[in-house]
Design a protein around this motif. Structure first.
Motif, PDB file in Angstrom:
ATOM      1  N   LEU A 169       5.048-109.365  39.090  1.00  0.00           N
ATOM      2  CA  LEU A 169       4.532-108.113  38.533  1.00  0.00           C
ATOM      3  C   LEU A 169       5.189-107.784  37.196  1.00  0.00           C
ATOM      4  CD1 LEU A 169       4.472-106.048  41.839  1.00  0.00           C
ATOM      5  CD2 LEU A 169       2.464-106.551  40.420  1.00  0.00           C
ATOM      6  N   VAL A 170       6.488-108.023  37.112  1.00  0.00           N
ATOM      7  CA  VAL A 170       7.209-107.773  35.862  1.00  0.00           C
ATOM      8  C   VAL A 170       6.655-108.656  34.742  1.00  0.00           C
ATOM      9  CG1 VAL A 170       9.446-107.991  34.701  1.00  0.00           C
ATOM     10  CG2 VAL A 170       9.314-106.974  36.985  1.00  0.00           C
ATOM     11  N   GLN A 188       4.820-107.557  31.366  1.00  0.00           N
ATOM     12  CA  GLN A 188       5.803-107.806  30.307  1.00  0.00           C
ATOM     13  C   GLN A 188       6.943-106.789  30.343  1.00  0.00           C
ATOM     14  OE1 GLN A 188       3.255-107.853  26.757  1.00  0.00           O
ATOM     15  NE2 GLN A 188       3.122-110.074  26.917  1.00  0.00           N
ATOM     16  N   GLY A 189       7.407-106.502  31.540  1.00  0.00           N
ATOM     17  CA  GLY A 189       8.463-105.512  31.692  1.00  0.00           C
ATOM     18  C   GLY A 189       9.797-105.943  31.112  1.00  0.00           C
ATOM     19  N   ASP A 190      10.067-107.265  31.103  1.00  0.00           N
ATOM     20  CA  ASP A 190      11.341-107.755  30.584  1.00  0.00           C
ATOM     21  C   ASP A 190      11.245-108.229  29.138  1.00  0.00           C
ATOM     22  OD1 ASP A 190      12.855-107.241  32.819  1.00  0.00           O
ATOM     23  OD2 ASP A 190      12.528-109.211  33.721  1.00  0.00           O
ATOM     24  N   LYS A 191      10.138-107.942  28.480  1.00  0.00           N
ATOM     25  CA  LYS A 191       9.967-108.359  27.085  1.00  0.00           C
ATOM     26  C   LYS A 191      10.991-107.645  26.200  1.00  0.00           C
ATOM     27  CE  LYS A 191       6.419-108.941  23.526  1.00  0.00           C
ATOM     28  NZ  LYS A 191       4.989-108.686  23.160  1.00  0.00           N
ATOM     29  N   PRO A 223       7.421-100.197  30.974  1.00  0.00           N
ATOM     30  CA  PRO A 223       6.137 -99.880  31.616  1.00  0.00           C
ATOM     31  C   PRO A 223       6.332 -99.631  33.110  1.00  0.00           C
ATOM     32  CG  PRO A 223       6.310-102.234  31.148  1.00  0.00           C
ATOM     33  CD  PRO A 223       7.482-101.581  30.477  1.00  0.00           C
ATOM     34  N   THR A 224       5.657 -98.619  33.618  1.00  0.00           N
ATOM     35  CA  THR A 224       5.790 -98.276  35.043  1.00  0.00           C
ATOM     36  C   THR A 224       4.802 -99.038  35.920  1.00  0.00           C
ATOM     37  OG1 THR A 224       4.239 -96.422  34.768  1.00  0.00           O
ATOM     38  CG2 THR A 224       6.593 -95.950  34.498  1.00  0.00           C
ATOM     39  N   GLY A 284       2.562-101.387  40.984  1.00  0.00           N
ATOM     40  CA  GLY A 284       2.057-102.555  41.692  1.00  0.00           C
ATOM     41  C   GLY A 284       2.923-102.918  42.887  1.00  0.00           C
ATOM     42  N   LEU A 285       4.232-102.746  42.745  1.00  0.00           N
ATOM     43  CA  LEU A 285       5.146-103.037  43.853  1.00  0.00           C
ATOM     44  C   LEU A 285       4.870-102.126  45.040  1.00  0.00           C
ATOM     45  CD1 LEU A 285       7.631-104.518  44.991  1.00  0.00           C
ATOM     46  CD2 LEU A 285       9.045-102.749  43.910  1.00  0.00           C
TER      47      LEU A 285
END
Length: 200
Positions: A13-14, A18-21, A81-82, A87-88
């Protein structure tokens, strides 16, 4: 508690959102674990949360957690981004549904309500609520038999309850319990058309 959160599904999901971008130190997993610790310990501020983490620093390795700084966590909470966490929630809910048989909805009672969370206006100007205050609303569909939320939506504080649930899926035979804030004509008509039962 982290055993209930599949790490590979979380990372998928991350990556999707692109949560870790552009992340150099605090990954989304570290952010998630830190916030979970804060929730479980009842931390009412980021400072208190960091204090709790520091007290148990010897357990960080086993949690897959690196050192967390208050300023870095504050930036992550503000900018990340949340959607990955959203999604989790639904991923974990789908697993619970398979275990508890929540798909059998006929005859169930489900509760609909919202709660408002006040925010600092200088930092959250987008969350318009009152003249000198920002805030968000969490709109929740709760299954009392399973003792779990099965749907939620977050909106700015000014969004009316009846407007926020327009995308909510409804099912025949389910009794929906809600207060008068949801007495919108289109919403009530949709419930009736879908063979739902109403309780105020």
């Amino acid at each position: 508690m982290l055993h209930f959160v599949p790490r590979h599904s979380f990372q998928k999901l991350v990556d999707q959102y692109q949560g870790d971008k552009h992340t150099r130190s605090l990954t989304c997993w570290n952010q998630f674990v830190a916030l979970l610790v804060g929730q479980l310990t009842g931390a009412n501020s980021l400072r208190r949360l960091i204090e709790q983490l520091d007290v148990h620093s010897q357990r960080h390795y086993h949690l897959g957690l690196q050192s967390v700084r208050k300023s870095t966590l504050a930036d992550a909470n503000h900018k990340r981004p949340t959607a990955a966490y959203y999604g989790l929630f639904f991923h974990l809910l789908s697993r619970l549904s398979k275990q508890k048989g929540l798909a059998e909805v006929a005859g169930q009672v489900q509760l609909i309500d919202s709660t408002t969370i006040s925010l600092c206006q200088s930092q959250y100007q987008w969350a318009s609520f009152r003249q000198q205050q920002s805030g968000i609303k969490i709109h929740l569909l709760y299954d009392p038999n399973a003792q779990t939320p099965i749907y939620f939506e977050m909106t700015p504080g000014r969004v009316s309850d009846s407007r926020a649930i327009t995308q909510l899926s409804v099912f025949k035979g389910v009794t929906y319990v809600f207060d008068r804030a949801y007495n919108g004509g289109q919403w009530l008509e949709r419930l009736v058309d879908n063979g739902c039962l109403l309780a105020e």
